[in-house]
Design an enzyme around this catalytic site. Structure first.
Site, PDB file in Angstrom:
ATOM      1  N   GLY A  72     -13.123   8.078   2.159  1.00 29.66           N
ATOM      2  CA  GLY A  72     -12.277   8.382   3.306  1.00 29.66           C
ATOM      3  C   GLY A  72     -12.278   9.850   3.676  1.00 29.66           C
ATOM      4  CG  HIS A 202     -10.415   4.522  -3.779  1.00 33.27           C
ATOM      5  ND1 HIS A 202      -9.164   4.914  -4.212  1.00 33.27           N
ATOM      6  CD2 HIS A 202     -10.804   5.447  -2.888  1.00 33.27           C
ATOM      7  CE1 HIS A 202      -8.842   6.058  -3.613  1.00 33.27           C
ATOM      8  NE2 HIS A 202      -9.813   6.392  -2.807  1.00 33.27           N
ATOM      9  CB  CYS A 326       1.057  13.433  -5.459  1.00 36.17           C
ATOM     10  SG  CYS A 326       0.288  12.740  -3.987  1.00 36.17           S
TER      11      CYS A 326
HETATM   12  C1  LIG Z   1      -6.760   7.769   0.475  1.00 32.98           C
HETATM   13  C2  LIG Z   1      -6.785   8.250   1.869  1.00 32.98           C
HETATM   14  C3  LIG Z   1      -7.815   9.085   2.331  1.00 32.98           C
HETATM   15  C4  LIG Z   1      -8.888   9.608   1.417  1.00 32.98           C
HETATM   16  O1  LIG Z   1      -9.781   8.614   1.008  1.00 32.98           O
HETATM   17  P1  LIG Z   1     -10.727   8.879  -0.267  1.00 32.98           P
HETATM   18  O2  LIG Z   1     -11.661   7.729  -0.281  1.00 32.98           O
HETATM   19  O3  LIG Z   1      -9.823   8.908  -1.459  1.00 32.98           O
HETATM   20  O4  LIG Z   1     -11.422  10.172  -0.037  1.00 32.98           O
HETATM   21  C5  LIG Z   1      -7.802   9.460   3.639  1.00 32.98           C
HETATM   22  N1  LIG Z   1      -6.843   9.030   4.487  1.00 32.98           N
HETATM   23  C6  LIG Z   1      -5.849   8.215   4.091  1.00 32.98           C
HETATM   24  C7  LIG Z   1      -4.832   7.755   5.078  1.00 32.98           C
HETATM   25  C8  LIG Z   1      -5.779   7.803   2.768  1.00 32.98           C
HETATM   26  O5  LIG Z   1      -4.777   7.013   2.366  1.00 32.98           O
END
Ligand SMILES: *Cc1c(COP(=O)(O)O)cnc(C)c1O
Length: 394
Positions: A72, A202, A326
């Site tokens: 993400g 994930h 966090c």
């Molecule tokens: C977890 C999250 C991310 C980051 O995703 P990763 O795969 O952990 O890099 C980005 N945006 C939102 C809204 C998230 O909840």
């Protein structure tokens, strides 16, 4: 206490057994590089294409609009940085919100240092973007609007379709960080006028370190990683084959089970919310009451320190998350809770519980009973609470 009640599914989820099983052969007998010519390895390329098709189908997109990334954060970075660069002739203004994930907010700050102007929209008390504010923020130089589909802390679902319409009426690109929403609520990129969409494995019972960016055909976007010709030359590097297989399998699984899962989680979420609000005094729900992710509950308890609450929940085998930032290890209250107007001291006493499909009503009962006990105990040690009660008595 060997009981474990995992209520932090917004942080990460358990990889589903069928996802792990689908991935395993790609570590062992199917280890070939998808770019190789011999059929032994080239079949991996077909298997990757098959995952692209699966994901595209769920979104109502085309397979060649799905670009695999390392998750993400990378997808968010790519969407913002590459659009900014590709469209800088048209303008230098980007609109986003104050409640985005740091992958968006910190990328916005990075772009500001490089001459771009970024507007961070306020949200209302329930965490929703105000459409009038969005319209008012649009300038002739606006090239991109980026608004998250649903918030990771308070679960509020944004009016994405309306935002997409406004963006397209003005000829502005629209990106959405759908990392929390994708797999929980149905999303169609055409209906919502989405040009780019970020998602992550994930957060939907897939593996970590893999995600994708949907990029609508015709959107000019620069390569994010230069090198080989993987991902249509836009994101070089030998494909994370097991990860991609796992992601595709997880997306398919999430789409197939979405309706039942959402129904079950919404029921238990509402049961949790109703019990907590009814049985624990001086407590409020954060986020929108109904336009929220099926698995998200977020509360603020007055006269409580969120960190202490988490530690005491942990002693009872319950995993949750608090309202402070966090990841940074700082004690600043969450930017999301401040953006919905919570005063610092109330934001500090916040607790996010995010469910999964395995949670039972009996476990929720145990969580509520534990919370009642812990909140009473922590308040009994709080001089602020003591003062407050004395004043109430007068
Ligand atoms: C977890 C999250 C991310 C980051 O995703 P990763 O795969 O952990 O890099 C980005 N945006 C939102 C809204 C998230 O909840």
């Amino acid at each position: 206490m060997d009981r474990l009640i995992y209520l932090d599914n917004a942080a990460t989820t358990k990889t589903a057994p069928e996802v792990v099983e689908a991935m395993l052969p790609y570590f062992t007998e199917k280890f070939g590089n998808p770019s190789s010519v011999y059929s032994f390895a080239a079949s991996n390329k077909e298997d990757i294409t098959c995952q692209r098709e699966r994901i595209a189908e769920v979104l109502g997109a085309n397979a060649n609009e799905i670009y695999f990334t390392a998750g993400g954060s990378e997808s968010d970075n790519w969407a913002l940085k590459a659009t900014a660069e590709a469209y800088q002739d048209k303008g230098n203004h980007i609109i986003t919100t104050k409640i985005e994930h740091h992958a968006i907010l910190h990328t916005g700050e990075y772009l500001e240092k490089r001459g771009f102007e970024v507007t961070y929209l306020d949200v209302d008390e329930e965490g929703k973007v105000k459409l009038e504010d969005l319209k008012a923020a649009i300038r002739p130089t606006t090239i991109l609007i980026s608004v998250m589909y649903a918030n990771n802390e308070i679960g509020t679902i944004e009016p994405i379709k309306e935002i997409g319409e406004i963006a397209h009426e003005h000829g502005i690109l629209f990106h959405t960080d759908a990392v929390q929403a994708f797999g929980q609520v149905p999303i169609n990129v055409d209906e919502c006028h989405i040009d780019m969409l970020s998602a992550s494995g994930h957060k939907l019972n897939g593996p970590k370190g893999i995600g994708f960016l949907y990029i609508r055909k015709g959107v000019k976007i620069r390569s994010f990683v230069h090198g080989g010709s993987q991902e249509r030359k836009r994101r070089a590097g030998t494909e994370n084959v097991p990860g991609i297989i796992g992601l595709g399998t997880a997306v398919k699984r999430a789409a197939d089970t979405m309706e039942d899962r959402a129904k079950k989680e919404t029921q238990l979420r509402d049961y949790l919310i109703e019990r907590v609000l009814a049985e624990i005094p001086y407590c409020k729900l954060n986020g929108h009451r109904t336009d929220r992710l099926p698995n998200n509950a977020n509360f603020s308890f007055r006269f409580i320190e969120g960190e202490s609450l988490l530690i005491m929940l942990d002693m009872k085998g319950i995993c949750g998350s608090s309202g402070s930032a966090c990841t940074s290890g700082s004690l600043d209250p969450s930017h999301v809770l401040l953006a919905i107007g919570l005063p610092h001291e109330i934001a500090h006493g916040s607790l996010r519980l995010t469910l999964n499909e395995e949670i039972t009503k009996e476990e929720i009962d145990y969580v509520v009973e534990s919370l009642k006990e812990i909140v009473t105990r922590l308040r009994s040690m709080s001089p602020l609470y003591e003062d407050f009660i004395k004043k109430q008595g007068n």
